[in-house]
Design an enzyme around this catalytic site. Structure first.
Site, PDB file in Angstrom:
ATOM      1  N   TYR A 187       7.598   4.686  10.151  1.00 32.52           N
ATOM      2  CA  TYR A 187       7.928   3.265  10.308  1.00 32.52           C
ATOM      3  C   TYR A 187       8.337   2.543   9.014  1.00 32.52           C
ATOM      4  O   TYR A 187       8.768   1.401   9.075  1.00 32.52           O
ATOM      5  CB  TYR A 187       6.769   2.503  10.997  1.00 32.52           C
ATOM      6  CG  TYR A 187       5.422   2.608  10.284  1.00 32.52           C
ATOM      7  CD1 TYR A 187       5.088   1.751   9.242  1.00 32.52           C
ATOM      8  CD2 TYR A 187       4.483   3.557  10.676  1.00 32.52           C
ATOM      9  CE1 TYR A 187       3.860   1.839   8.610  1.00 32.52           C
ATOM     10  CE2 TYR A 187       3.250   3.654  10.040  1.00 32.52           C
ATOM     11  CZ  TYR A 187       2.945   2.796   9.018  1.00 32.52           C
ATOM     12  OH  TYR A 187       1.718   2.891   8.385  1.00 32.52           O
ATOM     13  N   HIS A 192      -1.764   4.075   6.301  1.00 30.71           N
ATOM     14  CA  HIS A 192      -2.795   3.112   6.720  1.00 30.71           C
ATOM     15  C   HIS A 192      -4.177   3.751   6.613  1.00 30.71           C
ATOM     16  O   HIS A 192      -5.113   3.179   6.072  1.00 30.71           O
ATOM     17  CB  HIS A 192      -2.506   2.683   8.163  1.00 30.71           C
ATOM     18  CG  HIS A 192      -3.555   1.824   8.757  1.00 30.71           C
ATOM     19  ND1 HIS A 192      -3.702   0.497   8.417  1.00 30.71           N
ATOM     20  CD2 HIS A 192      -4.533   2.097   9.644  1.00 30.71           C
ATOM     21  CE1 HIS A 192      -4.731  -0.007   9.095  1.00 30.71           C
ATOM     22  NE2 HIS A 192      -5.242   0.945   9.835  1.00 30.71           N
ATOM     23  N   ARG A 223       0.870  -1.176   0.000  1.00 34.99           N
ATOM     24  CA  ARG A 223       0.000   0.000   0.000  1.00 34.99           C
ATOM     25  C   ARG A 223       0.906   1.224   0.000  1.00 34.99           C
ATOM     26  O   ARG A 223       1.693   1.419   0.915  1.00 34.99           O
ATOM     27  CB  ARG A 223      -0.883  -0.035   1.251  1.00 34.99           C
ATOM     28  CG  ARG A 223      -2.014   0.953   1.238  1.00 34.99           C
ATOM     29  CD  ARG A 223      -2.570   1.150   2.620  1.00 34.99           C
ATOM     30  NE  ARG A 223      -1.529   1.614   3.508  1.00 34.99           N
ATOM     31  CZ  ARG A 223      -1.073   0.940   4.573  1.00 34.99           C
ATOM     32  NH1 ARG A 223      -1.593  -0.208   4.912  1.00 34.99           N
ATOM     33  NH2 ARG A 223      -0.100   1.434   5.311  1.00 34.99           N
TER      34      ARG A 223
HETATM   35  C1  LIG Z   1      -9.737  -6.520  16.869  1.00 29.70           C
HETATM   36  C2  LIG Z   1      -9.007  -5.248  16.505  1.00 29.70           C
HETATM   37  N1  LIG Z   1      -7.827  -4.961  17.093  1.00 29.70           N
HETATM   38  C3  LIG Z   1      -7.156  -3.825  16.748  1.00 29.70           C
HETATM   39  C4  LIG Z   1      -7.687  -2.956  15.841  1.00 29.70           C
HETATM   40  C5  LIG Z   1      -6.920  -1.660  15.459  1.00 29.70           C
HETATM   41  N2  LIG Z   1      -6.424  -1.810  14.105  1.00 29.70           N
HETATM   42  C6  LIG Z   1      -7.031  -1.209  13.064  1.00 29.70           C
HETATM   43  S1  LIG Z   1      -6.315  -1.564  11.611  1.00 29.70           S
HETATM   44  C7  LIG Z   1      -5.134  -2.513  12.348  1.00 29.70           C
HETATM   45  C8  LIG Z   1      -4.059  -3.186  11.524  1.00 29.70           C
HETATM   46  C9  LIG Z   1      -4.602  -4.210  10.599  1.00 29.70           C
HETATM   47  O1  LIG Z   1      -3.577  -4.676   9.760  1.00 29.70           O
HETATM   48  P1  LIG Z   1      -3.885  -5.665   8.608  1.00 29.70           P
HETATM   49  O2  LIG Z   1      -4.788  -6.765   9.077  1.00 29.70           O
HETATM   50  O3  LIG Z   1      -2.588  -6.084   8.028  1.00 29.70           O
HETATM   51  O4  LIG Z   1      -4.738  -4.813   7.569  1.00 29.70           O
HETATM   52  P2  LIG Z   1      -4.348  -3.553   6.675  1.00 29.70           P
HETATM   53  O5  LIG Z   1      -5.100  -2.393   7.251  1.00 29.70           O
HETATM   54  O6  LIG Z   1      -2.862  -3.395   6.694  1.00 29.70           O
HETATM   55  O7  LIG Z   1      -4.846  -3.862   5.306  1.00 29.70           O
HETATM   56  C10 LIG Z   1      -5.322  -2.560  13.729  1.00 29.70           C
HETATM   57  C11 LIG Z   1      -4.454  -3.295  14.661  1.00 29.70           C
HETATM   58  C12 LIG Z   1      -8.937  -3.275  15.261  1.00 29.70           C
HETATM   59  N3  LIG Z   1      -9.528  -2.500  14.355  1.00 29.70           N
HETATM   60  N4  LIG Z   1      -9.566  -4.441  15.605  1.00 29.70           N
END
Ligand SMILES: Cc1ncc(C[n+]2csc(CCOP(=O)(O)OP(=O)(O)O)c2C)c(N)n1
Length: 360
Positions: A269, A260, A256
């Site tokens: 980072y 985020h 990406r």
């Molecule tokens: C259960 C839960 N824990 C923490 C969060 C906070 N959070 C939002 S996005 C994220 C990272 C997700 O990373 P990934 O699964 O790799 O998806 P990406 O957004 O990188 O596509 C986190 C930890 C959340 N939304 N839900």
């Protein structure tokens, strides 16, 4: 990011826009119409995404989750589905949503924080985005189980990021899908990070795909910036599922380019060199445009005309969205509790008084 990141994957279009040996075979199987659809949707999604960031910066849109760089993973997989399939997205799958026919205004309404944007669209099997990480995976597995019990030809697809594969819901979903051999596709877009946490700090596994081994179904690693490879790998998984051969885990390795969300600063980072490397060499759209032009399936003037048309459609949808009447501020308190807890009840009264309204 580990050195295993860009290896052992299915790749049909090289970073230079050339077909690989397997890619040539795949290319011959597809119609020109579909090849152009890949390009058109990726362009549309990219222009939409860029416009959303502008709208957010202008204060016309809420916090937004950009996807630039992930167009091939989303468009390639979505075009392998049919309208009988169920899609369980996260907050970043607007590319999938638009490709399968979700109205643009509806996507805009969701990001503007409007309740209308959260309502499912009738006749589209696209669920509201799951913000709690990985929670949509057991839902997709459940839908696949229902389809199997009803002897339907339906496939359920859960989209998620690499971070989701370290959540319990992912493993419970995989376990259930493997035991009951369910028609489900677990589609991971691995961008190497869960917000700021690199994959190497999320898991001791080198890849997401290898996790499928323990659940006894295929785990396929694909170049997620190669729309042709993503489409072919997803089509094979759909075929397996429809033929009763059970689940597939797909790891689409991608990047990406942006933050985020619009509230994030990835320069804190991600090394600058890494971003440059992915942006220059692996851009999914540039790579595919090169290929189409090599095959005389796209000219500069067609490209220009399509971009103009995309911008026209996007502007029109924005106008439509912004012309809709906003709900009253007390709407903030609707739709979560049927009986408001005392603290929220008090807040609602305060909002109402501030608005100077007796009723809403
Ligand atoms: C259960 C839960 N824990 C923490 C969060 C906070 N959070 C939002 S996005 C994220 C990272 C997700 O990373 P990934 O699964 O790799 O998806 P990406 O957004 O990188 O596509 C986190 C930890 C959340 N939304 N839900």
């Amino acid at each position: 990011m580990s050195s295993d990141y860009e290896s052992d994957w299915v790749q049909y279009i090289s970073a230079e826009g050339q077909l690989t040996t397997d890619g040539r075979k795949a290319w011959e199987q597809l119609s020109d119409q579909l090849k152009i659809q890949f390009y058109r949707w990726m362009t549309f999604v990219r222009l939409f995404d860029r416009k959303m960031i502008v709208l957010q910066r202008q204060g016309r849109m809420g916090t937004y989750a950009p996807l630039e760089g992930q167009e091939a993973a989303q468009v390639g997989s979505a075009l392998a589905l049919t309208d009988q399939d169920w899609v369980f997205p996260t907050y970043r799958e607007h590319g999938v949503a638009l490709t399968i026919g979700f109205p643009l205004t509806h996507v805009l309404l969701y990001w503007a924080g409007r309740v209308e944007g959260c309502k499912p669209v009738s006749n589209l099997r696209y669920l509201p985005p799951a913000v709690p990480i990985a929670t949509q995976i057991p839902h997709a597995v459940g839908a696949a189980w229902a389809a199997k019990l009803k002897k339907e030809q339906t496939v359920a697809v859960a989209y998620f990021g690499d971070g989701a594969t370290s959540e319990g819901d992912f493993h419970e979903g995989c376990n259930f899908a493997g035991v009951f051999q369910l028609p489900v596709i677990l589609f991971c877009q691995n961008n190497g990070y869960a917000i700021s946490v690199p994959f190497s700090r999320q898991s001791a596994a080198k890849t997401v795909a290898e996790r499928a081994l323990a659940y006894r179904f295929p785990g396929i690693r694909v170049d997620g910036n190669d729309v042709l490879a993503v489409y072919m790998v997803t089509s094979q998984a759909v075929k397996r599922a429809r033929e009763g051969q059970g689940p597939t885990l797909i790891e689409a390795v991608t990047y990406r380019k942006g933050p985020h969300t619009t509230a994030d600063d990835p320069s804190r980072y991600r090394p600058r060199e890494e971003v440059k490397h992915w942006s220059r060499q692996f851009d999914p759209l540039t790579r595919y445009q090169l290929l189409l032009k090599n095959f005389q399936l796209l000219t500069d003037s067609e490209e220009e005309a399509w971009e103009l048309e995309c911008k026209r459609r996007i502007e029109q949808a924005i106008k439509e969205m912004e012309s809709l009447t906003s709900p009253p501020p007390t709407h903030l308190f609707a739709h979560v509790f049927s009986d408001l807890p005392p603290a929220l009840h008090k807040q609602r009264l305060q909002v109402k008084q501030k608005e100077g309204k007796e009723h809403d």
